[in-house]
Each structure stands twice: as C-alpha cells, then as structure tokens.
Motif scaffolding. Sequence first.
Motif, PDB file in Angstrom:
ATOM      1  N   ILE A 148       0.844  -1.203   0.000  1.00  0.00           N
ATOM      2  CA  ILE A 148       0.000   0.000   0.000  1.00  0.00           C
ATOM      3  C   ILE A 148       0.876   1.250   0.000  1.00  0.00           C
ATOM      4  CG2 ILE A 148      -1.807   1.289   1.211  1.00  0.00           C
ATOM      5  CD1 ILE A 148      -2.607  -1.372   2.560  1.00  0.00           C
ATOM      6  N   CYS A 149       0.652   2.123  -0.970  1.00  0.00           N
ATOM      7  CA  CYS A 149       1.360   3.403  -1.007  1.00  0.00           C
ATOM      8  C   CYS A 149       0.631   4.428  -0.136  1.00  0.00           C
ATOM      9  CB  CYS A 149       1.447   3.924  -2.435  1.00  0.00           C
ATOM     10  SG  CYS A 149       2.331   2.834  -3.578  1.00  0.00           S
ATOM     11  N   TYR A 150      -0.655   4.611  -0.415  1.00  0.00           N
ATOM     12  CA  TYR A 150      -1.457   5.530   0.395  1.00  0.00           C
ATOM     13  C   TYR A 150      -2.928   5.263   0.164  1.00  0.00           C
ATOM     14  CZ  TYR A 150      -2.164   8.436  -3.833  1.00  0.00           C
ATOM     15  OH  TYR A 150      -2.504   8.896  -5.084  1.00  0.00           O
ATOM     16  N   LEU A 181      -4.227   0.883  10.419  1.00  0.00           N
ATOM     17  CA  LEU A 181      -2.932   0.869   9.746  1.00  0.00           C
ATOM     18  C   LEU A 181      -1.798   1.571  10.485  1.00  0.00           C
ATOM     19  CD1 LEU A 181      -4.292   1.447   6.146  1.00  0.00           C
ATOM     20  CD2 LEU A 181      -3.098  -0.589   6.942  1.00  0.00           C
ATOM     21  N   THR A 182      -2.093   2.327  11.534  1.00  0.00           N
ATOM     22  CA  THR A 182      -1.040   3.060  12.239  1.00  0.00           C
ATOM     23  C   THR A 182       0.066   2.138  12.728  1.00  0.00           C
ATOM     24  OG1 THR A 182      -2.481   4.882  12.913  1.00  0.00           O
ATOM     25  CG2 THR A 182      -0.520   4.501  14.240  1.00  0.00           C
ATOM     26  N   GLU A 183      -0.295   1.001  13.292  1.00  0.00           N
ATOM     27  CA  GLU A 183       0.725   0.081  13.815  1.00  0.00           C
ATOM     28  C   GLU A 183       1.575  -0.534  12.709  1.00  0.00           C
ATOM     29  OE1 GLU A 183      -0.593  -3.922  15.157  1.00  0.00           O
ATOM     30  OE2 GLU A 183      -2.617  -3.110  14.840  1.00  0.00           O
ATOM     31  N   HIS A 184       1.142  -0.393  11.453  1.00  0.00           N
ATOM     32  CA  HIS A 184       1.896  -0.936  10.321  1.00  0.00           C
ATOM     33  C   HIS A 184       2.696   0.151   9.593  1.00  0.00           C
ATOM     34  CE1 HIS A 184      -0.144  -4.719  10.907  1.00  0.00           C
ATOM     35  NE2 HIS A 184      -1.305  -4.111  10.845  1.00  0.00           N
ATOM     36  N   GLY A 185       2.839   1.326  10.225  1.00  0.00           N
ATOM     37  CA  GLY A 185       3.679   2.356   9.639  1.00  0.00           C
ATOM     38  C   GLY A 185       2.960   3.341   8.744  1.00  0.00           C
ATOM     39  N   LEU A 194      -3.805   9.064   3.922  1.00  0.00           N
ATOM     40  CA  LEU A 194      -3.130   8.195   4.871  1.00  0.00           C
ATOM     41  C   LEU A 194      -1.992   7.514   4.111  1.00  0.00           C
ATOM     42  CD1 LEU A 194      -3.267   6.867   7.757  1.00  0.00           C
ATOM     43  CD2 LEU A 194      -4.762   5.144   6.731  1.00  0.00           C
ATOM     44  N   ILE A 195      -0.755   7.798   4.489  1.00  0.00           N
ATOM     45  CA  ILE A 195       0.391   7.334   3.700  1.00  0.00           C
ATOM     46  C   ILE A 195       1.227   6.300   4.450  1.00  0.00           C
ATOM     47  CG2 ILE A 195       0.552   9.557   2.486  1.00  0.00           C
ATOM     48  CD1 ILE A 195       3.115  10.049   4.220  1.00  0.00           C
ATOM     49  N   SER A 196       1.964   5.489   3.693  1.00  0.00           N
ATOM     50  CA  SER A 196       2.962   4.594   4.272  1.00  0.00           C
ATOM     51  C   SER A 196       4.252   5.379   4.464  1.00  0.00           C
ATOM     52  CB  SER A 196       3.222   3.405   3.345  1.00  0.00           C
ATOM     53  OG  SER A 196       4.354   2.681   3.779  1.00  0.00           O
ATOM     54  N   VAL A 197       4.692   5.530   5.712  1.00  0.00           N
ATOM     55  CA  VAL A 197       5.901   6.313   5.962  1.00  0.00           C
ATOM     56  C   VAL A 197       7.147   5.623   5.396  1.00  0.00           C
ATOM     57  CG1 VAL A 197       4.957   7.468   7.987  1.00  0.00           C
ATOM     58  CG2 VAL A 197       6.204   5.317   8.269  1.00  0.00           C
TER      59      VAL A 197
END
Length: 244
Positions: A148-150, A181-185, A194-197
């Motif tokens: 997932i990108c965002y 998804l927060t716990e997954h970065g 909502l983005i993947s850091v």
Amino acid sequence: MNIRTLILDDDENSRLAACTALADYEEIEIVGCFSHSEELVDFLQSQTAHVLFLDIELDGELGFSIAHRLMQKNSDLMIVFLTGHSSYAIDGYDFHPVDFLTKPINPVKLEKTVTEIRKRMEQKRGQRSAKLMFRLQQGYRIIDVRDICYIERKERKNYLHTADEVLCIAGYTIRELEDMLTEHGFFLCHQSFLISVYRVIRIRDAGRQLYEVLLRDCPKPVPVSRHRYEKMQKCLREIGIDTI
C-alpha cells in the motif's frame, strides 16, 4: 526514504554507467563514487551509507577482500557486486550480498536488485509483512500492507493506491483506516490522505506554508497539512528516515 549509495569501480566508463542506471530511481542518493578502495574507506570514516555497488575485479585487489574489510566495521552495509564474469558469483555468497550484477548492467535485473534493497531497508526500519482484509464495493481483498502506497478519501469514498492499481474500499471512515494501519507504519498526513511512511522519499515545501510528500512508486505528490507537518517529521525520524 533516501538510500545512501556508494559506487567503487576503477573503470571510469563503468562508474558512469552505474550512475546513469541508478539515476532512474529517485530514492537512490549517490553520495560517493570512487575509483580506489582507500578513498571509500576514508569516506566511511566520517560518513554513512546504506548500500555499496562494488566491482569485483579491481586493479590490484579483489572486491571480496574489500568487502571483508568493510563489513568488519560496517556490518549493516549492503553490498551489490558488479562483475564482468558471472563465474565469480559463487565466491561471493559468504558476504550475503544483495545481488550480483553483470556489466553492463541490465535494467530489468537492476529493478529486482533495487526492490530487494528497499525490502531490506524496510525490514531494518521495522515494517513487516502483514496481510489485512479490506471490503471492496464487490467482495473482499487480502492485501499486504507493504504493497500500500497511500489511501485517499475523495467524494465520500476511500481509494487504496498500490504501485499497480487503485481499489475503491467500502464501509470505512478515514479514521477507522488510520486505526487499522497506524501500527503498520501509516500516518494521516492530511485529513484525506493516509500514507505509508516507509515509502517516503522526501517532503518538499510547496509554498504558502503548504507541503507535499513524495512517495516511492507514486507519480503524484501527496499533500501534507501544515499542522501535521512537524508530527510527521518526528514520526519519520523515529524510524530513521531522513527527508532532507
């Protein structure tokens, strides 16, 4: 996510070819390009790097002996061996290299190598594979969070973006997705994004106190809210991502 990259090759044309090939990858930051091992060793006395593209057949010294010396002091340094002869590969596996690339570098092979470098970087920084089930407008889909990108909220619908496709996911608020998804970065950088850091390449100033974040495998930048900017920077620093 900038990947600090070094190249050691005593052939000028090969160094230039490697630089040109790697220029296609925005997150690859070439911080040093050397023709002699002493220059590389001196550089690493005061600077850091994530990956070294290392020629095996250097004038007067094999790349394997250099790799041995470097890894005694820089055990986290990833190595990609460059060679004109694939027969050398069997001798290099003791160093657990990312890959062996035969010169001239094949773009398809390089893509696989860079993908493996990204994977190892993400593992070091803490992102692990986790498969979640999402409701779509028709049926369900199991997706690895690393793909997932965002996620974008638009016109009361949520769109999940991967490198290859966009999926409309149904029945969630953006806050519910953030909780998932927060716990997954993942980080809510804007009320609608909502983005993947782990895919962050850099953040840039768009003017008028507005910001944009560039993500790997995403052609367009994603907006960052002014009041979320500093918190996002802190989040990135905590996992070792430098966006400067």
